[in-house]
Design a protein around this motif. Structure first.
Motif, PDB file in Angstrom:
ATOM      1  N   ALA A 125     104.246  16.775  63.316  1.00  0.00           N
ATOM      2  CA  ALA A 125     102.799  16.803  63.534  1.00  0.00           C
ATOM      3  C   ALA A 125     102.087  17.959  62.851  1.00  0.00           C
ATOM      4  N   SER A 126     102.785  18.758  62.084  1.00  0.00           N
ATOM      5  CA  SER A 126     102.119  19.828  61.347  1.00  0.00           C
ATOM      6  C   SER A 126     101.547  19.281  60.044  1.00  0.00           C
ATOM      7  N   SER A 127     100.636  20.044  59.452  1.00  0.00           N
ATOM      8  CA  SER A 127     100.026  19.681  58.176  1.00  0.00           C
ATOM      9  C   SER A 127     100.549  20.606  57.084  1.00  0.00           C
ATOM     10  N   TYR A 128     100.537  20.105  55.858  1.00  0.00           N
ATOM     11  CA  TYR A 128     100.996  20.868  54.703  1.00  0.00           C
ATOM     12  C   TYR A 128      99.805  21.184  53.813  1.00  0.00           C
ATOM     13  N   VAL A 129      99.774  22.389  53.271  1.00  0.00           N
ATOM     14  CA  VAL A 129      98.680  22.786  52.380  1.00  0.00           C
ATOM     15  C   VAL A 129      99.262  23.110  51.011  1.00  0.00           C
ATOM     16  N   ILE A 130      98.718  22.455  49.999  1.00  0.00           N
ATOM     17  CA  ILE A 130      99.196  22.559  48.622  1.00  0.00           C
ATOM     18  C   ILE A 130      98.099  23.199  47.779  1.00  0.00           C
ATOM     19  N   ASP A 131      98.458  24.173  46.950  1.00  0.00           N
ATOM     20  CA  ASP A 131      97.435  24.879  46.181  1.00  0.00           C
ATOM     21  C   ASP A 131      97.067  24.127  44.907  1.00  0.00           C
ATOM     22  N   ARG A 132      96.140  24.687  44.141  1.00  0.00           N
ATOM     23  CA  ARG A 132      95.628  24.008  42.954  1.00  0.00           C
ATOM     24  C   ARG A 132      96.696  23.792  41.887  1.00  0.00           C
ATOM     25  N   GLU A 147      91.455  32.004  45.677  1.00  0.00           N
ATOM     26  CA  GLU A 147      92.567  32.617  44.947  1.00  0.00           C
ATOM     27  C   GLU A 147      92.760  31.940  43.602  1.00  0.00           C
ATOM     28  N   SER A 148      92.755  30.617  43.596  1.00  0.00           N
ATOM     29  CA  SER A 148      92.947  29.870  42.365  1.00  0.00           C
ATOM     30  C   SER A 148      91.764  30.059  41.426  1.00  0.00           C
ATOM     31  N   PHE A 149      90.553  30.068  41.966  1.00  0.00           N
ATOM     32  CA  PHE A 149      89.356  30.259  41.154  1.00  0.00           C
ATOM     33  C   PHE A 149      89.375  31.625  40.496  1.00  0.00           C
ATOM     34  N   GLU A 150      89.737  32.656  41.273  1.00  0.00           N
ATOM     35  CA  GLU A 150      89.795  33.998  40.726  1.00  0.00           C
ATOM     36  C   GLU A 150      90.875  34.106  39.660  1.00  0.00           C
TER      37      GLU A 150
END
Length: 228
Positions: free
Chosen positions: A184-191, A218-221
């Motif tokens: 039931a947890s969610s995963y977060v994936i970066d750009r 973070e990705s934008f920077e």
């Protein structure tokens, strides 16, 4: 893992990522090459994230499905955006609707940053959850959210790759005759397409939004720095 409610809807308390070893419950491996290792930090540990950081980040296993509009979909097609990924099913009585509600709240809190984020809901019950059913479940929460469908044969490798536990149990009180116990947890994936965080079920929307915003910025920077 922690089972909650009488229906034993599973809350995964950690992502277990070990090089060249089966994931907990024998679910498979998550994109590790020989010699690679990864671990998760406790929430709020030295990573600075509220969720559990995956350290070092790992390439998120790619997959191909169809979305609830019946359009072809690939995870790699979202490269350049932050992705919040959840595995659930439409007849879920509590965890899944709660998570979708949290996603909606997170999107609102993100404001303009939400333009760089895609929320995904992958059904773990493809025999019942048609794309049309997903459209009526996910799409009505937010028009930008995507429900994803794959055949059982196509879905299983994805569940294994992400270490997602799924178990169907007969239940007379269910409208379809069963409940599904699931991670039931969610995963977060970066750009960059790297798995960065696991957000446990029940996490505060404000904290999840702060984690996601940090990855967006973070990705934008990073791109700005590369351009200089």
């Amino acid at each position: 893992m922690l089972a909650i409610s009488k229906r034993r809807l599973l809350v995964s308390t950690s992502v277990v990522l070990l090089a060249a070893a089966a994931l907990w419950l024998g679910a498979g491996r998550l994109g590790l090459l020989p010699g690679e290792t990864a671990r998760t930090t406790s929430p709020g540990a030295t990573s600075g994230f509220s969720g559990r950081a995956i350290d070092p980040p790992l390439p998120a296993p790619d997959f191909a499905m169809i979305d609830h509009h019946r359009r072809p979909f690939t995870l790699s097609g979202l490269r350049g955006r932050v992705v919040v990924l959840f595995f659930g099913y439409t007849n879920c009585p509590d965890v899944c609707p709660t998570t979708l509600g949290q996603f909606k709240r997170v999107k609102i809190l993100l404001g303009d940053d939400a333009r760089d984020v895609q929320f995904l809901f992958v059904t773990v019950d493809p025999g019942y959850d048609s794309p049309e059913r997903l459209a009526g479940y996910v799409g009505v929460v937010d028009a930008d959210f995507l429900g994803l469908w794959a055949s059982p044969e196509e879905l299983q490798p994805v569940l294994s790759a992400y270490g997602v536990f799924v178990e169907k149990e007969p239940a007379s009180e269910s409208p379809v005759g069963y409940w599904i116990t699931h991670t039931a947890s969610s995963y977060v994936i970066d750009r960059q397409g790297r798995l960065r965080l696991q957000e446990p079920f029940g996490s505060e929307a404000e904290k999840v939004a702060a984690d996601v915003r940090r990855l967006v910025q973070e990705s934008f920077e990073g791109r700005q720095a590369d351009a200089r």
